[in-house]
Motif scaffolding. Structure first.
Motif, PDB file in Angstrom:
ATOM      1  N   ARG A  22       0.833  -1.207   0.000  1.00 38.64           N
ATOM      2  CA  ARG A  22       0.000   0.000   0.000  1.00 38.64           C
ATOM      3  C   ARG A  22       0.866   1.255   0.000  1.00 38.64           C
ATOM      4  NH1 ARG A  22      -5.041   1.137   4.162  1.00 38.64           N
ATOM      5  NH2 ARG A  22      -5.964   2.850   2.995  1.00 38.64           N
ATOM      6  N   VAL A  23       1.980   1.201   0.746  1.00 45.52           N
ATOM      7  CA  VAL A  23       2.897   2.341   0.763  1.00 45.52           C
ATOM      8  C   VAL A  23       3.499   2.561  -0.616  1.00 45.52           C
ATOM      9  CG1 VAL A  23       5.087   3.177   1.677  1.00 45.52           C
ATOM     10  CG2 VAL A  23       3.406   2.189   3.221  1.00 45.52           C
ATOM     11  N   LEU A  24       3.957   1.478  -1.251  1.00 46.75           N
ATOM     12  CA  LEU A  24       4.556   1.604  -2.574  1.00 46.75           C
ATOM     13  C   LEU A  24       3.544   2.094  -3.594  1.00 46.75           C
ATOM     14  CD1 LEU A  24       6.769  -1.609  -2.653  1.00 46.75           C
ATOM     15  CD2 LEU A  24       7.507   0.748  -2.263  1.00 46.75           C
ATOM     16  N   HIS A  25       2.309   1.640  -3.457  1.00 41.48           N
ATOM     17  CA  HIS A  25       1.291   2.061  -4.419  1.00 41.48           C
ATOM     18  C   HIS A  25       0.981   3.552  -4.265  1.00 41.48           C
ATOM     19  CE1 HIS A  25      -2.170   1.729  -7.072  1.00 41.48           C
ATOM     20  NE2 HIS A  25      -2.884   2.367  -6.172  1.00 41.48           N
ATOM     21  N   ASN A  26       1.058   4.047  -3.038  1.00 41.77           N
ATOM     22  CA  ASN A  26       0.757   5.460  -2.783  1.00 41.77           C
ATOM     23  C   ASN A  26       2.037   6.246  -2.502  1.00 41.77           C
ATOM     24  OD1 ASN A  26      -2.411   5.559  -2.462  1.00 41.77           O
ATOM     25  ND2 ASN A  26      -1.727   3.730  -1.377  1.00 41.77           N
ATOM     26  N   TRP A  27       3.134   5.853  -3.151  1.00 38.82           N
ATOM     27  CA  TRP A  27       4.437   6.486  -2.877  1.00 38.82           C
ATOM     28  C   TRP A  27       4.422   7.984  -3.138  1.00 38.82           C
ATOM     29  CZ3 TRP A  27       6.801   9.140  -6.780  1.00 38.82           C
ATOM     30  CH2 TRP A  27       6.359   8.876  -8.084  1.00 38.82           C
ATOM     31  N   TRP A  34       2.142  10.137  -2.466  1.00 39.60           N
ATOM     32  CA  TRP A  34       1.658  10.887  -1.299  1.00 39.60           C
ATOM     33  C   TRP A  34       2.756  11.025  -0.253  1.00 39.60           C
ATOM     34  CZ3 TRP A  34      -2.110  13.933  -1.826  1.00 39.60           C
ATOM     35  CH2 TRP A  34      -3.215  13.614  -2.627  1.00 39.60           C
ATOM     36  N   PHE A  35       3.531   9.983  -0.050  1.00 36.84           N
ATOM     37  CA  PHE A  35       4.625  10.041   0.921  1.00 36.84           C
ATOM     38  C   PHE A  35       5.700  11.017   0.461  1.00 36.84           C
ATOM     39  CE2 PHE A  35       2.572   6.070   1.950  1.00 36.84           C
ATOM     40  CZ  PHE A  35       2.638   6.022   3.326  1.00 36.84           C
ATOM     41  N   VAL A  36       6.008  10.987  -0.843  1.00 33.59           N
ATOM     42  CA  VAL A  36       7.008  11.932  -1.358  1.00 33.59           C
ATOM     43  C   VAL A  36       6.502  13.364  -1.215  1.00 33.59           C
ATOM     44  CG1 VAL A  36       8.219  12.700  -3.426  1.00 33.59           C
ATOM     45  CG2 VAL A  36       8.015  10.253  -2.931  1.00 33.59           C
ATOM     46  N   LEU A  37       5.251  13.585  -1.582  1.00 28.36           N
ATOM     47  CA  LEU A  37       4.687  14.927  -1.507  1.00 28.36           C
ATOM     48  C   LEU A  37       4.635  15.430  -0.065  1.00 28.36           C
ATOM     49  CD1 LEU A  37       3.311  17.312  -2.905  1.00 28.36           C
ATOM     50  CD2 LEU A  37       1.123  16.123  -2.642  1.00 28.36           C
ATOM     51  N   CYS A  38       4.128  14.603   0.854  1.00 26.79           N
ATOM     52  CA  CYS A  38       4.034  15.014   2.267  1.00 26.79           C
ATOM     53  C   CYS A  38       5.419  15.160   2.888  1.00 26.79           C
ATOM     54  CB  CYS A  38       3.203  14.000   3.049  1.00 26.79           C
ATOM     55  SG  CYS A  38       1.460  13.980   2.592  1.00 26.79           S
ATOM     56  N   GLY A  39       6.377  14.305   2.467  1.00 32.19           N
ATOM     57  CA  GLY A  39       7.740  14.454   2.968  1.00 32.19           C
ATOM     58  C   GLY A  39       8.347  15.774   2.547  1.00 32.19           C
ATOM     59  N   ILE A  40       8.133  16.148   1.276  1.00 34.10           N
ATOM     60  CA  ILE A  40       8.646  17.437   0.790  1.00 34.10           C
ATOM     61  C   ILE A  40       7.978  18.592   1.531  1.00 34.10           C
ATOM     62  CG2 ILE A  40       8.730  18.959  -1.218  1.00 34.10           C
ATOM     63  CD1 ILE A  40       9.025  16.472  -2.951  1.00 34.10           C
ATOM     64  N   VAL A  50       1.693  11.838   8.181  1.00 29.24           N
ATOM     65  CA  VAL A  50       0.388  12.344   7.721  1.00 29.24           C
ATOM     66  C   VAL A  50      -0.327  11.345   6.819  1.00 29.24           C
ATOM     67  CG1 VAL A  50      -0.716  14.109   6.307  1.00 29.24           C
ATOM     68  CG2 VAL A  50       0.917  14.772   8.058  1.00 29.24           C
ATOM     69  N   PRO A  51       0.310  10.836   5.742  1.00 29.00           N
ATOM     70  CA  PRO A  51      -0.421   9.843   4.938  1.00 29.00           C
ATOM     71  C   PRO A  51      -0.679   8.548   5.691  1.00 29.00           C
ATOM     72  CG  PRO A  51       1.844  10.095   4.149  1.00 29.00           C
ATOM     73  CD  PRO A  51       1.607  11.193   5.130  1.00 29.00           C
ATOM     74  N   LEU A  52       0.292   8.150   6.540  1.00 26.54           N
ATOM     75  CA  LEU A  52       0.052   6.941   7.333  1.00 26.54           C
ATOM     76  C   LEU A  52      -1.144   7.133   8.253  1.00 26.54           C
ATOM     77  CD1 LEU A  52       3.677   5.839   8.313  1.00 26.54           C
ATOM     78  CD2 LEU A  52       2.140   4.713   6.712  1.00 26.54           C
ATOM     79  N   GLY A  53      -1.188   8.284   8.920  1.00 30.48           N
ATOM     80  CA  GLY A  53      -2.320   8.568   9.806  1.00 30.48           C
ATOM     81  C   GLY A  53      -3.624   8.672   9.045  1.00 30.48           C
ATOM     82  N   THR A  54      -3.541   9.240   7.840  1.00 33.34           N
ATOM     83  CA  THR A  54      -4.749   9.344   7.019  1.00 33.34           C
ATOM     84  C   THR A  54      -5.268   7.962   6.647  1.00 33.34           C
ATOM     85  OG1 THR A  54      -3.958  11.451   6.126  1.00 33.34           O
ATOM     86  CG2 THR A  54      -5.712  10.319   4.913  1.00 33.34           C
ATOM     87  N   PHE A  55      -4.343   7.067   6.240  1.00 34.24           N
ATOM     88  CA  PHE A  55      -4.750   5.704   5.909  1.00 34.24           C
ATOM     89  C   PHE A  55      -5.361   5.023   7.128  1.00 34.24           C
ATOM     90  CE2 PHE A  55      -1.168   5.593   2.546  1.00 34.24           C
ATOM     91  CZ  PHE A  55      -1.985   6.294   1.681  1.00 34.24           C
ATOM     92  N   TYR A  56      -4.710   5.229   8.288  1.00 31.68           N
ATOM     93  CA  TYR A  56      -5.197   4.562   9.506  1.00 31.68           C
ATOM     94  C   TYR A  56      -6.577   5.080   9.906  1.00 31.68           C
ATOM     95  CZ  TYR A  56      -5.561   3.282  14.411  1.00 31.68           C
ATOM     96  OH  TYR A  56      -6.000   2.800  15.614  1.00 31.68           O
ATOM     97  N   LEU A  57      -6.744   6.400   9.895  1.00 35.37           N
ATOM     98  CA  LEU A  57      -8.042   6.970  10.270  1.00 35.37           C
ATOM     99  C   LEU A  57      -9.122   6.580   9.266  1.00 35.37           C
ATOM    100  CD1 LEU A  57      -7.069  10.564  11.452  1.00 35.37           C
ATOM    101  CD2 LEU A  57      -7.816   8.644  12.865  1.00 35.37           C
ATOM    102  N   LYS A  58      -8.729   6.544   8.008  1.00 38.73           N
ATOM    103  CA  LYS A  58      -9.696   6.149   6.984  1.00 38.73           C
ATOM    104  C   LYS A  58     -10.179   4.721   7.231  1.00 38.73           C
ATOM    105  CE  LYS A  58     -10.265   5.843   1.964  1.00 38.73           C
ATOM    106  NZ  LYS A  58      -9.612   6.006   0.648  1.00 38.73           N
ATOM    107  N   ASP A  59      -9.217   3.836   7.564  1.00 39.57           N
ATOM    108  CA  ASP A  59      -9.603   2.456   7.860  1.00 39.57           C
ATOM    109  C   ASP A  59     -10.382   2.361   9.162  1.00 39.57           C
ATOM    110  OD1 ASP A  59      -8.330   1.683   5.571  1.00 39.57           O
ATOM    111  OD2 ASP A  59      -6.469   1.079   6.560  1.00 39.57           O
TER     112      ASP A  59
END
Length: 787
Positions: free
Chosen positions: A30-35, A37-43, A507-516
């Motif tokens: 899931r992380v690789l598929h949404n990479w 978002w992680f790059v964008l939020c990291g930047i 942020v994306p990890l938390g978003t995924f977790y809250l969404k689930d």
């Protein structure tokens, strides 16, 4: 049925053994598929960290170290050479006591006042103001610093050679250089321009109330003993300006040394004051006696006395000197008693004049230390403060001990005085036997010696005390002068950038977790398996095709292949049976759609399939096929004369798929399903068709599906991704557990690709769907992530 159950258990066990780490693999997928978002939020996180560092004022640590005299750990000065001259330097101090003194608000207040720290300067910036140590303008406070009630901040602009403009967000006014002006809530100020400083930017100043600033500096000061084996104290001050911080900490140490010396000098000054008063009195008395002796010699023309008279005079002088010392000690004790009389306002006791008794000297030393401590506490507290009350209690206890000791000493001195008077009386009786003129002279000489002995004793004590006061030094020494660290204490660049990156990734990890966490609907195959032990027969992908029939002879689309995979699994699940019941938890989960396409898929094997529209309340297959409504199931059951061939009609989806419509909507659909005509219909259909597919209403709404279970070999329970509630999976569990519908297998409908672990699981078990050679390429491109 038991064999089927065993097969599913073995299959599940096999999957569990081979997918122990599937949660981790799914997470990584899931992380690789949404990479992106992680790059964008990291930047974004790194950018926010950069902005924080760019616009945050750095703070520096300023360190200093003191060496303090501690009797338990070794003195700073060792044995003082003047200690035998006076006991004035004798209040014992420990490192822990000095730490508390350095933390006091009174000491910090003295530092703030000495440095005028309540006035701070800054250089104006576009986003924030930068504090500065040097400013081209000098602001002076003419009124008392205690008059500062509210904080102010003004920027300064020079508008003329002798005029400045002060302005803030809501106030603007002009002042003359060197001329006093009043500011509400602050007091009277003057402004000057510092010579030789070039004004290249906009500067300003701020004034902070004294109490608030003292509290702020106290919170930024750390005083601690880092090594209990040595008598050193480490001081750390946090400040935004390194040089300013060094200056402030140096001033704080200077004020501490001054306070330390002040405590010692108070005792010495008290003793000198007492001695000076006594010396003045004794000097006048001695001068009067000497004048009388001179007059007596002139009047009697006395030139010399006999040797016997000299001897008697010498003996009398010795006793007189001893008596003078006793009287002096008694007067000192009386002075101590006078000091101890005032219980409400205790004063320091002149210790150098006290008895040579070490225990009494120790009592005086402790008493003076407590009195000085009480005075320091009263600078910032009232008499009702618990700390002051505690010190008052200690002073009262020591006062009682000292009074008892003084009374005992007075009794001893009175006894010694009576003995000296007795011996002096014997000498006096002998003197009375000498001639009258000589006896008069001896009386005057004896009085002179008494006064002279008192004068010499007091003069010696005055010199000792004066020398001791001059030799007073602080019990602390700076062994490491204040120095600021080279790099800021806060913010730390590496830490801030690391936190920015981590928070950006969270942020994306938390978003995924809250969404689930907040999702109450079925979102994946794992949600189904977590809620029910029932086997999953297959999964049907989301279809963007508007046609209701997606399975044809030439269709090679992913969804058509999934129905073929579902058909293959169905053959094993039926285990020779023919009748299939479709139901679900609620309407809209795709029962009719799946039933229709599964029927066509079975028909492609040259099997005759009959599709029964048994949702008598809300039929939908007829409309999906675009057929006109006609006679159907409800007509056949209520009309005994109607034949089966009258209600069977071609479906139009495939030549091997026939349809039995629901017919007219009856008022009692549940009763129709258990009529003998229904059982007769099912028997005749089994003789004619290879497969019978019954499209029943949702079991979570009505009981029709439970009634139809008596005619079915397998119940296929529809679950729709993103539509069916997770809690609704309790329904099929309960139905199979209570034997109301058995067996039940699940079909997950409308599965949408979201990337990750189960994207291309394969067709063999119908759990996933793929692309490539099996159909058109519809996989989302990475640059279309916003979709």
């Amino acid at each position: 049925m038991s064999r089927e159950k065993i097969d599913w258990e073995e299959l599940t066990a096999f999957e569990d053994k081979n997918a122990d780490n599937k949660d981790l693999i799914r997470f990584v997928g899931r992380v690789l598929h949404n990479w992106y978002w992680f790059v964008l939020c990291g930047i974004v996180g790194l950018a926010l960290a950069f902005l924080y560092l760019r616009y945050t004022v750095p703070t520096y640590n300023i360190h200093a170290k003191l060496l303090v005299s501690d009797d338990k750990k070794g003195g700073l000065l060792g044995e003082n050479a003047l200690a035998d001259l006076s006991g004035l330097m004798g209040t014992k101090s420990s490192v822990d006591n000095e730490v508390e003194v350095l933390k006091t608000s009174d000491l910090m207040r003295q530092m703030v006042l000495a440095e005028n720290a309540y006035i701070a300067y800054f250089r104006a910036g576009s986003v924030r103001d930068n504090p500065t140590f040097r400013s081209p303008y000098l602001i002076r406070l003419l009124s008392s610093p205690d008059s500062i009630i509210s904080p102010i901040a003004y920027k300064i602009k020079k508008v003329a050679d002798d005029e400045l403009e002060f302005f803030s967000s809501d106030t603007t006014f002009k002042v003359k250089l060197g001329k006093a002006f009043d500011v509400a809530g602050v007091g009277r100020l003057t402004a000057e321009v510092v010579d030789g400083v070039v004004v290249d930017d906009t500067y300003g100043f701020s004034i902070t109330p004294l109490r608030k600033l003292v509290d702020s500096y106290s919170n930024s000061l750390t005083v601690e003993v880092t090594n209990k084996n040595v008598s050193t104290i480490d001081l750390t001050l946090v400040n935004e300006l390194p040089k300013r911080g060094e200056q402030l900490l140096a001033t704080l140490i200077d004020k501490y040394v001054e306070l330390n010396l002040h405590d010692k000098n108070v005792i010495a000054d008290s003793t000198l004051s007492f001695i000076n008063a006594r010396l003045t009195e004794i000097t006048e008395e001695l001068a009067g006696v000497e004048d009388r002796i001179s007059g007596y010699k002139r009047s009697t023309q006395l030139s010399d006395i006999s040797e016997q008279s000299k001897l008697l005079l010498q003996n009398s002088a010795d006793y007189t000197k001893s008596l003078a010392e006793i009287e002096t000690q008694m007067s000192v004790l009386q002075a101590i008693m006078d000091n101890l009389k005032d219980k409400n306002n205790p004063r320091v006791v002149p210790s150098s004049m006290a008895s040579q008794d070490p225990s009494f000297a120790g009592l005086i030393s402790n008493y003076n230390e407590l009195v000085l401590q009480r005075e320091r506490l009263l600078l910032a507290n009232t008499n009702d403060n618990p700390l002051v009350q505690n010190v008052n209690s200690q002073i009262a206890n020591l006062r009682e001990d000292m009074v008892s000791s003084v009374e005992a000493s007075k009794r001893n001195l009175e006894f010694a005085k009576s003995k000296q008077i007795q011996m002096s009386g014997q000498i006096t009786s002998q003197i009375q036997r000498v001639p009258t003129i000589e006896r008069g002279y001896i009386d005057l000489a004896r009085l002179q010696q008494i006064k002279q002995a008192q004068y010499i004793f007091l003069q010696e004590k005055w010199e000792e005390t004066a020398i001791g006061r001059t030799a007073n030094v602080s019990n602390s020494k700076v062994i490491d002068s204040p120095k600021a660290e080279e790099f800021p204490f806060s913010p730390k660049k590496k830490v801030i950038y690391a936190l920015g990156l981590i928070l950006g990734l969270i942020v994306p990890l938390g978003t995924f977790y809250l969404k689930d966490l907040l999702n109450v609907r079925i979102n994946s195959l794992d949600d189904v398996q977590a809620k029910t032990p029932l086997p999953v027969l297959g999964a049907i992908a989301h279809s963007v095709d508007q046609d209701q029939v997606v399975v044809t002879k030439t269709s090679r689309s992913p969804i058509a292949e999934q129905f073929r995979a579902l058909r293959t699994n169905l053959e094993f699940a039926l285990n020779g049976g023919k009748t299939i019941l479709f139901t679900s938890s609620m309407s809209g989960e795709g029962k009719s759609y799946v039933a229709l396409n599964l029927a066509v898929s079975l028909a492609l094997l040259d099997k005759k399939v009959i599709l029964m529209e048994l949702d008598l309340r809300k039929p939908s297959i007829t409309s999906k096929l675009g057929l006109p409504a006609g006679k159907g199931f409800s007509h056949y059951v209520v009309r005994p004369d109607m034949r089966i061939d009258e209600i069977i009609m071609p479906s139009g989806a495939h030549e091997n798929v026939d349809l039995i419509q629901a017919g007219a909507i009856p008022p009692n659909p549940a009763e129709l399903l258990v009529q003998p005509r229904t059982q007769e219909l099912m028997k005749k259909l089994l003789e004619t068709y290879d497969y019978i597919i019954m499209d029943a209403p949702p079991v979570g709404v009505v009981t029709d599906a439970q009634l139809l279970n008596r005619y079915s070999d397998l119940c296929l329970y529809l679950v729709r991704q993103g539509y069916t509630y997770k809690e609704q999976l309790v329904i099929p569990n309960d139905l199979q557990l209570k034997g109301r519908i058995n067996p039940i297998q699940l079909i997950v409908n409308d599965v949408q690709a979201k990337g990750g672990y189960y994207n291309n699981y394969g067709y063999g078990y119908g759990y996933g769907y793929g692309y490539g050679d099996y159909g058109q390429e519809t996989k989302k491109k990475w640059w279309k992530f916003w979709r």
